[in-house]
Write an enzyme that holds these catalytic residues in place. Sequence first.
Site, mmCIF file in Angstrom:
data_model
loop_
_atom_site.group_PDB
_atom_site.id
_atom_site.type_symbol
_atom_site.label_atom_id
_atom_site.label_comp_id
_atom_site.label_asym_id
_atom_site.label_seq_id
_atom_site.Cartn_x
_atom_site.Cartn_y
_atom_site.Cartn_z
ATOM 1 N N LYS A 43 0.864 -1.184 0.000
ATOM 2 C CA LYS A 43 0.000 0.000 0.000
ATOM 3 C C LYS A 43 0.900 1.233 0.000
ATOM 4 O O LYS A 43 1.655 1.471 0.936
ATOM 5 C CB LYS A 43 -0.912 0.007 1.215
ATOM 6 C CG LYS A 43 -1.797 1.248 1.289
ATOM 7 C CD LYS A 43 -2.605 1.308 2.571
ATOM 8 C CE LYS A 43 -3.741 0.323 2.579
ATOM 9 N NZ LYS A 43 -4.645 0.544 3.739
ATOM 10 N N ASP A 54 -15.174 1.274 8.744
ATOM 11 C CA ASP A 54 -15.228 1.271 7.276
ATOM 12 C C ASP A 54 -15.353 -0.151 6.742
ATOM 13 O O ASP A 54 -14.693 -0.526 5.775
ATOM 14 C CB ASP A 54 -14.000 1.960 6.697
ATOM 15 C CG ASP A 54 -14.189 2.351 5.230
ATOM 16 O OD1 ASP A 54 -15.355 2.512 4.809
ATOM 17 O OD2 ASP A 54 -13.194 2.491 4.510
#
Length: 664
Positions: free
Chosen positions: A395, A494
């Site tokens: 990431k 989330d």
Amino acid sequence: MHSKSYNKLKPSHQPFRIHGMARRLLLSVAIAAATLLTPPGAAGYPWPLCGQAGGFPADSNYKASLSLLAATMPKNTSMSPGLFATAQAGAAPEKVWALALCRGDASASYCFSCIDQAFQDLISSCDYKDATIYFDSCVLTYSNIHFRAADDAKYSPTYSIRNLANATADSAGFQRLVAALVNATAGSAAFNSSARLYASGQADFDKELPHVYSWAQCTPDMSPDRCWRCLVRLMRELPTYFTDGIGARVLGIRCSLRYETQPFFNGTATVRLSATSARAPAPAALPNVGAVGKGIKFRVPIMVPIILLPILSAISLIACFFLWRKLRPPTEAEQPYPSYSAEVEDVESVDSIMIDILTLQTATDDFAESNKLGEGGFGAVYKGTLPDGEQIAVKRMSKSSTQGLEELRNELALVAKLKHKNLVSLIGVCLEQQERLLVYEFLPNRSLDLILFAKDSAKREQLDWAKRHKIIEGIARGLQYLHEDSQLKVVHRDLKASNILLDMNSVPKISDFGLAKIFGRDQTQGVTNRVVGTHGYMAPEYMMRGNYSVKSDAFSFGVMVLEIVTGRKNNDDSSGKSEDLLTTVWEHSTTSTVLEVVDPCMNGSFLEKEVLRCVQIGLLCVQENPVDRPTMSTVVTMLGGETFTLPAPSKPPFCSRKNGTCAD
């Protein structure tokens, strides 16, 4: 200074640690004195450290790769602004990685000759695939395994030597001066130096020893914070090994320290201390506390200031540094380091999972577009392959994304401490060259949404009911761990299908903790003025009023359960339906026609009781009142047995996608 005045100490057996596997080094060293920049081939040099990676014949591909590096790296190193270079040559399993560094006061021509001589001497003296060699003013190391974790003294071998001559007139004062000078020099190298991360020092002492000189340096690819931590580890060795010695050095691949009572570097010292600025009144004499090691006596008056002064000075230096950075507006280039250094330090295991930028650039083909797995508000995710064949997902936080910076803080503070089979595993972290990179295990089936909502029905058919039920149970267990069983009480905030990753056996793993919040054990909810998340998964009390809790995670879980059963996205405008998924499923449940909304891609191959039970659990989780929603431990119990009687759910709220409002 002559070579006979020096004695080697027990080397620090800190091996290269690659993927958690320790590799012991057999250290064979030749001892010599050094004054100024002595020629690379001067008497007593080199100091080779030969490893255990196995030998190689003279006509091997490995030898050919080494010869190629020997032909190019001396020039590349000497022409570099930091007198530093890394390189690789050959193909696996005969691939070679190498690192070369010259001392910061060296000229380009001297650096060239030093690295050139280092290659010649090391190749001739060590026929091992991994080896390191130290000259007075340069170091060279190479290995058949990439230096994935060899970023500081903890993960690279260090070699310690000292001068046998001792300070006699005021040994305690001398050691206090040395501690202050070395500490100041290390701080200057890390935070106040040029791109070379190099500093030299000089302090005045007394008639017996008029001056003390020092040197500290890190490889230029390290951040200032990491350079400082590396040098601090070396400074901790000084009280142990060098009590009273008028000269000593601790040499490492990534950072090194040295002090002498004779000049040994070129140019003017960058750090100057007077005798009074570093010396304090000597403490009252105490009896010796006994001999430790090979005949060296450690005395309390000496040991106490040596240990305390570097620590106190380090704390003061770091505090002043971060206060200064806080008071002035940071530039974009500076943003990655001071902004989250405190969070980094809070994670106990961060040092053990640091990965250097070169490794990740190599693994991802320099973040090639062909390796991109996806992209979000935080940045992009790339597939990579480490030298040993392990596949990873990297990431890469966007340098301009504030969301990415906040996500990094949470990911480091949470994922490194949370371990569960239904949570994605963090492999490593890289904070070099203004990059903010998190490295995860690579999961070949990627995210749930890519299969569940695929336009290709054949792809969706891969998820039969057995796999879907397994995914629902796995997500529930992962959430139960976060909410109730882990050392932290975590609200994810989330949860959605794209944040559920699937391994090769379709085991679900919850990912992306950038928006997560840690609760106190007695805390039940939090409130925020900044509502962030994904519409369609957010609980109404969170979307409307900013209230979040474990029950808001339960709502998101309920949405996913209904999506997994039906194969439809909640609030998907492309469906052409006016009602959201929650309302549609609830209305079918009231008329006992739930099977009409089950994903047709399962071709009817499912257990009706299990499907109906999962739908009812999903509807219980998406009830409007958070109090009515079950906890995740209750959900796991509901999923695990038919003997648990499920209550009737109330109608879920209808949330408008357009204006972000919810109604009964």
